[in-house]
Motif scaffolding. Structure first.
Motif, PDB file in Angstrom:
ATOM      1  N   GLN A 102       0.825  -1.206   0.000  1.00  0.00           N
ATOM      2  CA  GLN A 102       0.000   0.000   0.000  1.00  0.00           C
ATOM      3  C   GLN A 102       0.863   1.260   0.000  1.00  0.00           C
ATOM      4  O   GLN A 102       0.586   2.203  -0.732  1.00  0.00           O
ATOM      5  CB  GLN A 102      -0.949   0.002   1.198  1.00  0.00           C
ATOM      6  N   ASP A 103       1.912   1.270   0.818  1.00  0.00           N
ATOM      7  CA  ASP A 103       2.807   2.427   0.867  1.00  0.00           C
ATOM      8  C   ASP A 103       3.463   2.655  -0.491  1.00  0.00           C
ATOM      9  O   ASP A 103       3.589   3.795  -0.948  1.00  0.00           O
ATOM     10  CB  ASP A 103       3.890   2.226   1.932  1.00  0.00           C
ATOM     11  N   LEU A 104       3.865   1.590  -1.123  1.00  0.00           N
ATOM     12  CA  LEU A 104       4.500   1.667  -2.435  1.00  0.00           C
ATOM     13  C   LEU A 104       3.547   2.247  -3.467  1.00  0.00           C
ATOM     14  O   LEU A 104       3.909   3.135  -4.242  1.00  0.00           O
ATOM     15  CB  LEU A 104       4.950   0.258  -2.844  1.00  0.00           C
ATOM     16  N   LEU A 105       2.308   1.769  -3.468  1.00  0.00           N
ATOM     17  CA  LEU A 105       1.330   2.243  -4.443  1.00  0.00           C
ATOM     18  C   LEU A 105       0.910   3.692  -4.180  1.00  0.00           C
ATOM     19  O   LEU A 105       0.671   4.453  -5.122  1.00  0.00           O
ATOM     20  CB  LEU A 105       0.115   1.312  -4.474  1.00  0.00           C
ATOM     21  N   ALA A 110       3.691   5.761  -5.509  1.00  0.00           N
ATOM     22  CA  ALA A 110       3.628   5.763  -6.974  1.00  0.00           C
ATOM     23  C   ALA A 110       2.562   6.733  -7.460  1.00  0.00           C
ATOM     24  O   ALA A 110       2.776   7.479  -8.421  1.00  0.00           O
ATOM     25  CB  ALA A 110       3.345   4.352  -7.487  1.00  0.00           C
ATOM     26  N   ALA A 111       1.419   6.742  -6.796  1.00  0.00           N
ATOM     27  CA  ALA A 111       0.340   7.652  -7.180  1.00  0.00           C
ATOM     28  C   ALA A 111       0.784   9.106  -7.019  1.00  0.00           C
ATOM     29  O   ALA A 111       0.464   9.953  -7.857  1.00  0.00           O
ATOM     30  CB  ALA A 111      -0.907   7.374  -6.350  1.00  0.00           C
ATOM     31  N   PRO A 118       1.565   4.506 -12.433  1.00  0.00           N
ATOM     32  CA  PRO A 118       0.423   3.603 -12.236  1.00  0.00           C
ATOM     33  C   PRO A 118       0.412   3.074 -10.796  1.00  0.00           C
ATOM     34  O   PRO A 118       1.443   2.662 -10.270  1.00  0.00           O
ATOM     35  CB  PRO A 118       0.694   2.465 -13.225  1.00  0.00           C
ATOM     36  N   SER A 119      -0.746   3.100 -10.194  1.00  0.00           N
ATOM     37  CA  SER A 119      -0.826   2.703  -8.784  1.00  0.00           C
ATOM     38  C   SER A 119      -1.971   1.739  -8.502  1.00  0.00           C
ATOM     39  O   SER A 119      -2.404   1.613  -7.366  1.00  0.00           O
ATOM     40  CB  SER A 119      -0.972   3.954  -7.906  1.00  0.00           C
ATOM     41  N   ALA A 126       2.112  -4.956 -10.286  1.00  0.00           N
ATOM     42  CA  ALA A 126       2.429  -5.376 -11.660  1.00  0.00           C
ATOM     43  C   ALA A 126       2.381  -4.185 -12.614  1.00  0.00           C
ATOM     44  O   ALA A 126       3.283  -4.008 -13.439  1.00  0.00           O
ATOM     45  CB  ALA A 126       1.461  -6.463 -12.116  1.00  0.00           C
ATOM     46  N   SER A 127       1.351  -3.344 -12.490  1.00  0.00           N
ATOM     47  CA  SER A 127       1.254  -2.184 -13.382  1.00  0.00           C
ATOM     48  C   SER A 127       2.373  -1.189 -13.101  1.00  0.00           C
ATOM     49  O   SER A 127       2.912  -0.573 -14.029  1.00  0.00           O
ATOM     50  CB  SER A 127      -0.111  -1.511 -13.262  1.00  0.00           C
ATOM     51  N   LEU A 128       2.745  -1.044 -11.843  1.00  0.00           N
ATOM     52  CA  LEU A 128       3.853  -0.166 -11.489  1.00  0.00           C
ATOM     53  C   LEU A 128       5.159  -0.698 -12.069  1.00  0.00           C
ATOM     54  O   LEU A 128       5.935   0.059 -12.667  1.00  0.00           O
ATOM     55  CB  LEU A 128       3.961  -0.024  -9.970  1.00  0.00           C
TER      56      LEU A 128
END
Length: 171
Positions: free
Chosen positions: A74-77, A80-81, A86-87, A91-93
């Motif tokens: 979650q922190d990573l996404l 990224a956002a 892409p978040s 995989a999309s990131l």
């Protein structure tokens, strides 16, 4: 005349190690969980129910590790956002990274997916083993409760007397 850089040096340089670290941690947890589910299935199949409490502590530890992976994801996404990447998924990131960074990540992401699917299969297998055990125990309780006498399937006549007794009537 100034030219624009195609790739501005920003915090995006650390995406590959961050994603790789998450996937490595996740892979280790998934491996440990697969091993635990295998041990548990063997104990269930062998009827070694006294071992079940010993699995509880290990399962709780694995749940905590999985929750830590989820929080890290979650922190990573979220990060990224914030950077406009892409978040929706790891995989999309990973796919959005430059090709030199995403090479091994695609393999790791696919391996994590396969491990996840395998975990689902093992969990389902254990569930089936437990359900069959419960059915067996239910049938044993019914045999004990009825004294091993079968009941007629059709009609209202007397109980069937062609079955053997589980416990001697003198007992």
């Amino acid at each position: 005349m100034t030219t624009q850089l195609e790739h501005e040096p920003t915090a995006t340089e650390d995406w590959e190690p961050r994603i790789s670290g998450l996937l490595s941690t996740l892979s280790a947890v998934q491996g440990d969980l697969l091993a635990l589910l295998g041990e548990k299935r063997q104990a269930l199949a062998a009827g070694e129910f006294q071992l079940m409490p010993s699995f509880t502590a290990r399962e709780a530890e694995l749940v905590a590790r999985l929750e830590a992976c989820h929080a890290q994801r979650q922190d990573l996404l979220v990060a990224a956002a914030r950077e406009g990447l892409p978040s929706t998924s790891v995989a999309s990131l990973a796919e959005s990274l430059p090709s030199e960074q995403r090479g091994t990540l695609s393999t790791s992401v696919e391996q994590a997916r396969r491990q996840s699917r395998l975990l689902q299969h093992h969990s389902l297998t254990n569930w089936v083993v437990v359900q069959r055990t419960l059915i067996h125990l239910s049938q044993m309780i019914e045999i004990i409760a009825t004294g091993g006498r079968m009941r007629n399937t059709y009609g209202r006549g007397a109980q069937a007397t062609s079955s053997g007794a589980l416990v001697d009537q003198r007992a």
